[in-house]
Design a protein around this motif. Structure first.
Motif, mmCIF file in Angstrom:
data_model
loop_
_atom_site.group_PDB
_atom_site.id
_atom_site.type_symbol
_atom_site.label_atom_id
_atom_site.label_comp_id
_atom_site.label_asym_id
_atom_site.label_seq_id
_atom_site.Cartn_x
_atom_site.Cartn_y
_atom_site.Cartn_z
ATOM 1 N N UNK A 275 27.065 107.991 95.307
ATOM 2 C CA UNK A 275 27.122 106.373 94.958
ATOM 3 C C UNK A 275 28.486 106.055 93.988
ATOM 4 N N UNK A 276 28.695 105.019 93.646
ATOM 5 C CA UNK A 276 29.623 104.575 93.408
ATOM 6 C C UNK A 276 29.442 103.914 92.243
ATOM 7 N N UNK A 277 28.868 103.873 90.952
ATOM 8 C CA UNK A 277 28.381 103.821 89.817
ATOM 9 C C UNK A 277 29.615 102.034 89.442
ATOM 10 N N UNK A 278 29.354 101.273 89.264
ATOM 11 C CA UNK A 278 30.376 100.582 88.261
ATOM 12 C C UNK A 278 29.487 99.896 87.189
ATOM 13 N N UNK A 290 38.683 94.872 86.234
ATOM 14 C CA UNK A 290 37.303 95.058 87.310
ATOM 15 C C UNK A 290 37.653 95.897 88.122
ATOM 16 N N UNK A 291 36.558 97.088 88.784
ATOM 17 C CA UNK A 291 36.682 97.415 90.030
ATOM 18 C C UNK A 291 36.827 97.302 90.876
ATOM 19 N N UNK A 292 36.937 97.438 91.992
ATOM 20 C CA UNK A 292 37.544 96.340 92.908
ATOM 21 C C UNK A 292 35.826 96.943 94.664
ATOM 22 N N UNK A 293 35.017 96.664 93.998
ATOM 23 C CA UNK A 293 33.644 96.510 94.284
ATOM 24 C C UNK A 293 33.768 96.044 95.410
ATOM 25 N N UNK A 302 28.018 103.573 98.766
ATOM 26 C CA UNK A 302 26.681 102.878 98.051
ATOM 27 C C UNK A 302 27.170 102.563 96.958
ATOM 28 N N UNK A 303 26.792 101.651 96.370
ATOM 29 C CA UNK A 303 26.879 101.323 95.201
ATOM 30 C C UNK A 303 25.893 100.691 94.405
ATOM 31 N N UNK A 304 26.252 101.011 93.160
ATOM 32 C CA UNK A 304 25.332 101.001 91.854
ATOM 33 C C UNK A 304 25.437 100.131 90.539
ATOM 34 N N UNK A 305 24.771 99.099 89.801
ATOM 35 C CA UNK A 305 25.828 98.742 88.464
ATOM 36 C C UNK A 305 24.851 99.257 87.431
ATOM 37 N N UNK A 306 24.640 99.435 86.729
ATOM 38 C CA UNK A 306 24.277 99.942 85.492
ATOM 39 C C UNK A 306 25.762 99.429 84.294
ATOM 40 N N UNK A 307 25.171 99.461 83.318
ATOM 41 C CA UNK A 307 25.372 99.137 81.658
ATOM 42 C C UNK A 307 26.065 99.736 80.714
ATOM 43 N N UNK A 308 26.060 100.893 80.756
ATOM 44 C CA UNK A 308 27.115 101.955 79.968
ATOM 45 C C UNK A 308 26.561 102.169 78.901
ATOM 46 N N UNK A 324 25.263 89.981 86.587
ATOM 47 C CA UNK A 324 26.533 88.196 86.747
ATOM 48 C C UNK A 324 27.810 88.873 86.629
ATOM 49 N N UNK A 325 28.433 89.734 85.818
ATOM 50 C CA UNK A 325 29.674 89.436 85.788
ATOM 51 C C UNK A 325 30.285 90.477 87.600
ATOM 52 N N UNK A 326 29.342 90.998 87.561
ATOM 53 C CA UNK A 326 29.559 91.606 88.712
ATOM 54 C C UNK A 326 29.605 90.393 89.991
ATOM 55 N N UNK A 327 28.618 89.238 89.800
ATOM 56 C CA UNK A 327 28.684 88.436 91.300
ATOM 57 C C UNK A 327 30.650 87.402 90.293
ATOM 58 N N UNK A 328 30.593 86.942 89.353
ATOM 59 C CA UNK A 328 31.910 86.569 88.833
ATOM 60 C C UNK A 328 32.844 87.478 88.996
ATOM 61 N N UNK A 329 33.207 88.540 88.820
ATOM 62 C CA UNK A 329 34.139 88.911 88.069
ATOM 63 C C UNK A 329 34.921 90.252 89.698
ATOM 64 N N UNK A 330 33.307 90.789 90.533
ATOM 65 C CA UNK A 330 33.556 91.274 90.653
ATOM 66 C C UNK A 330 33.365 91.037 92.733
ATOM 67 N N UNK A 331 33.356 89.813 92.879
ATOM 68 C CA UNK A 331 33.272 89.223 94.288
ATOM 69 C C UNK A 331 32.010 89.969 95.079
#
Ligand code: NIG
Ligand code: FE
Length: 395
Positions: A275-278, A290-293, A302-308, A324-331
């Protein structure tokens, strides 16, 4: 809590299983829970009776968030470093050593209190599973105690002795790798499920990373990796080669990196699925691109999102903020982001019992103060988590 629990009157239920669209949505639904597991999902009008009852009042219900990447065992903070960055200083990872000094000086009770505080914060924001890494101790004793404390709170614990080379080994990194693979791994392994390496210029090169991860695998730990965060490099492909469950950050990727990850998602790679975790909180907090989701998703990765969550690059415990960041900033679409923050995180931990709300799954549910999951991106910064049910127990 003993007895069954019925959550009914759910206006919009995200199951990540059978249902409408990629999130498997069911409308006017109910979920029955017994002994910590989902045992029935169906129309609210036909819901069976239960011992306990939560009325969702027409709101949306989601699987609890799965935060598959967090560094919670540390002492001190680096607010001044953040302020300097916002005034133009770059992020290099050099501040990790500051936190290592503070962590070594802290008592067990201080470290435990920080883990509990951040885990509580995350839970109130809907996180029902949270991976916790070591990596700010960097001695045999300090890595072992970090993981012992992490294991009191999570079963998803990760040995990150190879976070950076500590100052006392600065001129002999090979000796530090020997320490990590030998006595440090032996002391950490009883408390760890995973091994991780920060594979980046200034941290560990690909040969050191391969050696450390191979030792971890031989000790029975699963592989995950910090890769391609600050620049391009071999980390992602090393992760694929070693059947890593996840490669995390993925901010600077070549076409070959994306293709290698897509191959694993299709079942053509050397391992199961990587998985690519962004971690968009890190780009937010280091003011980095930002990474290019979209590139990853369009290639079938397969993409995951996490806080780090950590005191340096991303001091947030909030999965709704990352959505919210993933939607607004990573499309990412809102649906892609919600999937990545729930089912995606579960895949990144190679779990099939969380991140979904289907019969047999763990009863980890979030009731929103909103009619739809869309509101998590549409209303950023607003506390929309009305109730969290973890392992079948209202929190
Ligand atoms: O994931 N990249 C390495 N580790 C952390 C940052 C740690 C720190 O700055 O304290 C990360 O971003
Ligand atoms: Fe990290």
């Amino acid at each position: 809590m003993s007895g069954s629990l019925l959550v009914d009157n759910i206006g919009e239920l995200v199951t990540n299983g059978a249902g409408e669209g990629p999130l498997g949505i069911r409308r006017n639904a109910a979920v029955l829970v017994e002994e910590g597991r989902v045992v029935w999902v169906g129309p609210s009008a036909y819901a069976p009776a239960a011992d306990h009852h939560v009325d969702a009042g027409g709101a949306a219900v989601l699987p609890g968030f799965v935060d598959s990447h967090a560094h919670l065992v540390f002492a001190g903070d680096r607010a001044a470093e953040f302020a300097a960055r916002m005034a133009g200083e770059p992020y290099t990872g050099g501040g990790i050593r500051t936190t290592v000094g503070a962590t070594r000086a802290a008592t067990d009770e201080e470290l435990r209190a920080t883990v509990r505080r951040l885990r509580g914060e995350a839970l109130r924001q809907g996180t029902t599973t949270m991976e916790i890494k070591s990596g700010y101790g960097l001695t045999v004793a300090d890595e072992a105690r970090s993981l012992r404390i992490a294991a009191e709170t999570s079963t998803e614990t990760t040995f990150l002795g190879a976070h950076v080379v500590p100052a006392e080994y600065a001129d002999r990194p090979d000796d530090y790798v020997g320490l990590v693979c030998g006595p440090m791994l032996a002391a950490a392994a009883p408390y760890a499920k995973w091994i991780d390496v920060f594979c980046e210029q200034g941290a560990f090169d690909v040969d050191h990373a391969r050696a450390i991860l191979a030792c971890g695998q031989a000790a029975g730990l699963g592989v995950r990796l910090h890769a391609n965060q600050l620049g391009p490099g071999p980390g992602v492909q090393l992760g694929v080669e070693l059947d890593a469950a996840s490669v995390d950050h993925c901010t600077h990727l070549s076409d070959a990196d994306v293709a290698a990850l897509a191959d694993t998602a299709r079942g053509d790679g050397p391992g199961t699925r990587t998985v690519a975790t962004l971690l968009p909180g890190a780009e937010f907090s280091t003011r980095s691109p930002y990474p290019d989701a979209r590139r990853l998703l369009d290639a079938g990765v397969t993409v995951a999102l996490a806080t780090d969550c950590n005191p340096g690059s991303s001091y947030t415990s909030s999965m709704p903020f990352c959505v919210a960041l993933a939607v607004r900033e990573m499309r990412m679409t809102p649906a892609e982001a919600i999937w990545a923050a729930t089912a995606g995180g579960a895949r990144a931990l190679r779990r099939d019992d969380i991140g979904v709300l289907t019969p047999g799954a763990r009863a980890d549910l979030v009731v929103l103060d909103a009619p739809s999951y869309l509101h998590l991106a549409y209303r950023p910064g607003v506390p929309l988590i009305r109730q969290v049910i973890r392992n079948g127990v209202p929190q």
